[in-house]
Design a protein around this motif. Structure first.
Motif, PDB file in Angstrom:
ATOM      1  N   THR A  88      44.835  28.118  40.528  1.00  0.00           N
ATOM      2  CA  THR A  88      46.289  28.194  40.700  1.00  0.00           C
ATOM      3  C   THR A  88      46.638  28.808  42.047  1.00  0.00           C
ATOM      4  OG1 THR A  88      46.574  28.400  38.319  1.00  0.00           O
ATOM      5  CG2 THR A  88      48.429  29.090  39.695  1.00  0.00           C
ATOM      6  N   TRP A  89      45.922  29.863  42.423  1.00  0.00           N
ATOM      7  CA  TRP A  89      46.173  30.516  43.700  1.00  0.00           C
ATOM      8  C   TRP A  89      45.922  29.555  44.852  1.00  0.00           C
ATOM      9  CZ3 TRP A  89      48.913  34.446  44.893  1.00  0.00           C
ATOM     10  CH2 TRP A  89      48.837  34.969  46.177  1.00  0.00           C
ATOM     11  N   GLY A  90      44.845  28.805  44.782  1.00  0.00           N
ATOM     12  CA  GLY A  90      44.537  27.835  45.836  1.00  0.00           C
ATOM     13  C   GLY A  90      45.633  26.802  45.996  1.00  0.00           C
ATOM     14  N   ARG A  91      46.145  26.294  44.883  1.00  0.00           N
ATOM     15  CA  ARG A  91      47.237  25.313  44.935  1.00  0.00           C
ATOM     16  C   ARG A  91      48.492  25.922  45.550  1.00  0.00           C
ATOM     17  NH1 ARG A  91      46.398  23.175  38.808  1.00  0.00           N
ATOM     18  NH2 ARG A  91      44.578  21.873  39.200  1.00  0.00           N
ATOM     19  N   ALA A  92      48.832  27.137  45.120  1.00  0.00           N
ATOM     20  CA  ALA A  92      50.029  27.791  45.640  1.00  0.00           C
ATOM     21  C   ALA A  92      49.878  28.090  47.126  1.00  0.00           C
ATOM     22  CB  ALA A  92      50.300  29.079  44.867  1.00  0.00           C
ATOM     23  N   ARG A  93      48.701  28.491  47.523  1.00  0.00           N
ATOM     24  CA  ARG A  93      48.463  28.848  48.921  1.00  0.00           C
ATOM     25  C   ARG A  93      48.540  27.628  49.834  1.00  0.00           C
ATOM     26  NH1 ARG A  93      44.781  29.988  52.580  1.00  0.00           N
ATOM     27  NH2 ARG A  93      45.342  31.730  53.894  1.00  0.00           N
ATOM     28  N   GLU A  94      48.194  26.474  49.312  1.00  0.00           N
ATOM     29  CA  GLU A  94      48.332  25.247  50.099  1.00  0.00           C
ATOM     30  C   GLU A  94      49.790  24.832  50.233  1.00  0.00           C
ATOM     31  OE1 GLU A  94      46.056  23.522  51.844  1.00  0.00           O
ATOM     32  OE2 GLU A  94      44.653  25.115  51.299  1.00  0.00           O
ATOM     33  N   ALA A  95      50.598  25.113  49.215  1.00  0.00           N
ATOM     34  CA  ALA A  95      51.976  24.638  49.184  1.00  0.00           C
ATOM     35  C   ALA A  95      52.980  25.598  49.816  1.00  0.00           C
ATOM     36  CB  ALA A  95      52.391  24.373  47.735  1.00  0.00           C
ATOM     37  N   ALA A  96      52.795  26.898  49.667  1.00  0.00           N
ATOM     38  CA  ALA A  96      53.852  27.850  50.019  1.00  0.00           C
ATOM     39  C   ALA A  96      53.876  28.314  51.474  1.00  0.00           C
ATOM     40  CB  ALA A  96      53.793  29.051  49.084  1.00  0.00           C
ATOM     41  N   PRO A  97      52.776  28.781  52.054  1.00  0.00           N
ATOM     42  CA  PRO A  97      52.870  29.351  53.409  1.00  0.00           C
ATOM     43  C   PRO A  97      53.193  28.303  54.465  1.00  0.00           C
ATOM     44  CG  PRO A  97      50.783  29.944  52.363  1.00  0.00           C
ATOM     45  CD  PRO A  97      51.431  28.901  51.519  1.00  0.00           C
ATOM     46  N   THR A  98      53.806  28.772  55.554  1.00  0.00           N
ATOM     47  CA  THR A  98      54.015  27.905  56.712  1.00  0.00           C
ATOM     48  C   THR A  98      52.655  27.664  57.366  1.00  0.00           C
ATOM     49  OG1 THR A  98      54.288  29.739  58.257  1.00  0.00           O
ATOM     50  CG2 THR A  98      56.291  28.944  57.102  1.00  0.00           C
ATOM     51  N   LEU A  99      52.599  26.723  58.295  1.00  0.00           N
ATOM     52  CA  LEU A  99      51.334  26.450  58.988  1.00  0.00           C
ATOM     53  C   LEU A  99      50.838  27.686  59.736  1.00  0.00           C
ATOM     54  CD1 LEU A  99      51.939  22.843  60.356  1.00  0.00           C
ATOM     55  CD2 LEU A  99      50.448  23.537  58.472  1.00  0.00           C
ATOM     56  N   ASP A 100      51.762  28.420  60.372  1.00  0.00           N
ATOM     57  CA  ASP A 100      51.379  29.639  61.093  1.00  0.00           C
ATOM     58  C   ASP A 100      50.814  30.687  60.138  1.00  0.00           C
ATOM     59  OD1 ASP A 100      52.146  28.575  63.509  1.00  0.00           O
ATOM     60  OD2 ASP A 100      54.107  29.553  63.519  1.00  0.00           O
ATOM     61  N   GLU A 101      51.484  30.880  58.995  1.00  0.00           N
ATOM     62  CA  GLU A 101      51.009  31.850  58.012  1.00  0.00           C
ATOM     63  C   GLU A 101      49.654  31.429  57.448  1.00  0.00           C
ATOM     64  OE1 GLU A 101      55.291  33.435  56.291  1.00  0.00           O
ATOM     65  OE2 GLU A 101      54.360  31.662  55.427  1.00  0.00           O
ATOM     66  N   HIS A 102      49.498  30.140  57.226  1.00  0.00           N
ATOM     67  CA  HIS A 102      48.228  29.635  56.690  1.00  0.00           C
ATOM     68  C   HIS A 102      47.100  29.871  57.702  1.00  0.00           C
ATOM     69  CE1 HIS A 102      46.069  27.557  53.612  1.00  0.00           C
ATOM     70  NE2 HIS A 102      45.640  26.635  54.438  1.00  0.00           N
ATOM     71  N   ALA A 103      47.396  29.662  58.982  1.00  0.00           N
ATOM     72  CA  ALA A 103      46.393  29.881  60.030  1.00  0.00           C
ATOM     73  C   ALA A 103      45.989  31.346  60.109  1.00  0.00           C
ATOM     74  CB  ALA A 103      46.933  29.412  61.380  1.00  0.00           C
ATOM     75  N   LEU A 104      46.906  32.259  59.805  1.00  0.00           N
ATOM     76  CA  LEU A 104      46.599  33.690  59.823  1.00  0.00           C
ATOM     77  C   LEU A 104      45.820  34.132  58.587  1.00  0.00           C
ATOM     78  CD1 LEU A 104      50.018  35.104  61.053  1.00  0.00           C
ATOM     79  CD2 LEU A 104      47.884  35.015  62.350  1.00  0.00           C
ATOM     80  N   GLU A 105      45.616  33.214  57.663  1.00  0.00           N
ATOM     81  CA  GLU A 105      44.919  33.491  56.404  1.00  0.00           C
ATOM     82  C   GLU A 105      45.630  34.565  55.588  1.00  0.00           C
ATOM     83  OE1 GLU A 105      40.748  34.117  57.183  1.00  0.00           O
ATOM     84  OE2 GLU A 105      40.436  31.976  57.385  1.00  0.00           O
ATOM     85  N   LEU A 106      46.974  34.541  55.637  1.00  0.00           N
ATOM     86  CA  LEU A 106      47.747  35.450  54.807  1.00  0.00           C
ATOM     87  C   LEU A 106      47.545  35.083  53.344  1.00  0.00           C
ATOM     88  CD1 LEU A 106      51.094  35.577  56.797  1.00  0.00           C
ATOM     89  CD2 LEU A 106      49.314  37.323  56.712  1.00  0.00           C
ATOM     90  N   ALA A 107      47.529  36.091  52.499  1.00  0.00           N
ATOM     91  CA  ALA A 107      47.398  35.886  51.052  1.00  0.00           C
ATOM     92  C   ALA A 107      46.184  35.027  50.719  1.00  0.00           C
ATOM     93  CB  ALA A 107      48.675  35.273  50.492  1.00  0.00           C
ATOM     94  N   LYS A 108      45.085  35.344  51.356  1.00  0.00           N
ATOM     95  CA  LYS A 108      43.856  34.584  51.141  1.00  0.00           C
ATOM     96  C   LYS A 108      43.377  34.698  49.688  1.00  0.00           C
ATOM     97  CE  LYS A 108      39.448  33.829  53.441  1.00  0.00           C
ATOM     98  NZ  LYS A 108      38.584  34.277  54.515  1.00  0.00           N
ATOM     99  N   ARG A 109      43.646  35.830  49.069  1.00  0.00           N
ATOM    100  CA  ARG A 109      43.263  36.050  47.668  1.00  0.00           C
ATOM    101  C   ARG A 109      44.427  36.714  46.949  1.00  0.00           C
ATOM    102  NH1 ARG A 109      40.088  41.577  48.403  1.00  0.00           N
ATOM    103  NH2 ARG A 109      41.476  42.277  50.028  1.00  0.00           N
ATOM    104  N   PRO A 110      44.507  36.597  45.635  1.00  0.00           N
ATOM    105  CA  PRO A 110      45.645  37.185  44.911  1.00  0.00           C
ATOM    106  C   PRO A 110      45.847  38.674  45.185  1.00  0.00           C
ATOM    107  CG  PRO A 110      44.454  35.714  43.463  1.00  0.00           C
ATOM    108  CD  PRO A 110      43.645  35.823  44.747  1.00  0.00           C
ATOM    109  N   TYR A 111      44.770  39.424  45.360  1.00  0.00           N
ATOM    110  CA  TYR A 111      44.897  40.866  45.587  1.00  0.00           C
ATOM    111  C   TYR A 111      45.654  41.173  46.878  1.00  0.00           C
ATOM    112  CZ  TYR A 111      43.768  45.819  45.423  1.00  0.00           C
ATOM    113  OH  TYR A 111      43.864  47.183  45.353  1.00  0.00           O
TER     114      TYR A 111
END
Length: 178
Positions: A88-111
């Motif tokens: 579920t986290w992987g799916r949400a992480r693909e859908a929610a962050p912007t490209l810049d946020e995704h590149a920064l590896e924000l919220a890489k894990r639920p913790y």
């Protein structure tokens, strides 16, 4: 619970850790632990803002609670398997962050949400001692591990400083009398 618009105190009493059958004394996959650095039956009151109170009430209304009081469980009423969180986290992480946020590896894990949440409290102006108390940490730990910059935090800080300087310096550029 109080009405929807008032804060609520959650009474935390421990947590469940997924250790694996080979790592527990009784062969169970999960172990129930007391709060960190506290007596076995100790609890900790944590204030919850009204918006989260509403979310929790909606969740309870939709899904109820487990017999032991847990809010989150699988379809069979058991503990949620860590792999389900991961999927579920992987799916949400693909859908929610912007490209810049995704590149920064924000919220890489639920913790990482804990870090983001506590950093958000600090960036919102919540007193650091209150942030530490709510997080169950010392102020030293708070600043060492959790006081991270969020997007826009620098701009917000500059705006606060600039506004204070405008109040302090008169229209003619000289310091006002105190």
């Amino acid at each position: 619970m109080q009405d929807f618009e008032t804060a609520l105190l959650l009474n935390l009493k421990g947590g469940v850790v997924t250790a694996g059958k080979e790592w527990t004394n009784d062969g169970a996959v999960h172990e129930v632990h007391s709060l960190k650095r506290r007596a076995a039956k100790a609890t900790r009151l944590v204030p919850v803002p009204p918006v989260l109170v509403r979310m929790l009430r909606e969740h309870i209304e939709s899904f109820g609670v487990a017999p032991d009081g847990r809010l989150f469980r699988n379809a069979a009423g058991n503990y949620v398997d860590p792999s389900a969180y991961g999927i579920t986290w992987g799916r949400a992480r693909e859908a929610a962050p912007t490209l810049d946020e995704h590149a920064l590896e924000l919220a890489k894990r639920p913790y990482d949400l804990r870090h983001a949440g506590i950093s958000f409290w600090l960036a919102s102006g919540v007193d650091p001692a209150e942030c530490a108390r709510r997080a169950g940490q010392s102020i030293q730990v708070l600043f060492r591990y959790y006081a991270k910059f969020l997007a826009e935090a620098r701009n917000h800080a500059n705006s606060l400083i600039e506004e204070s300087m405008r109040r302090w310096v008169g229209q003619d550029g000289s310091a006002e009398d105190a």
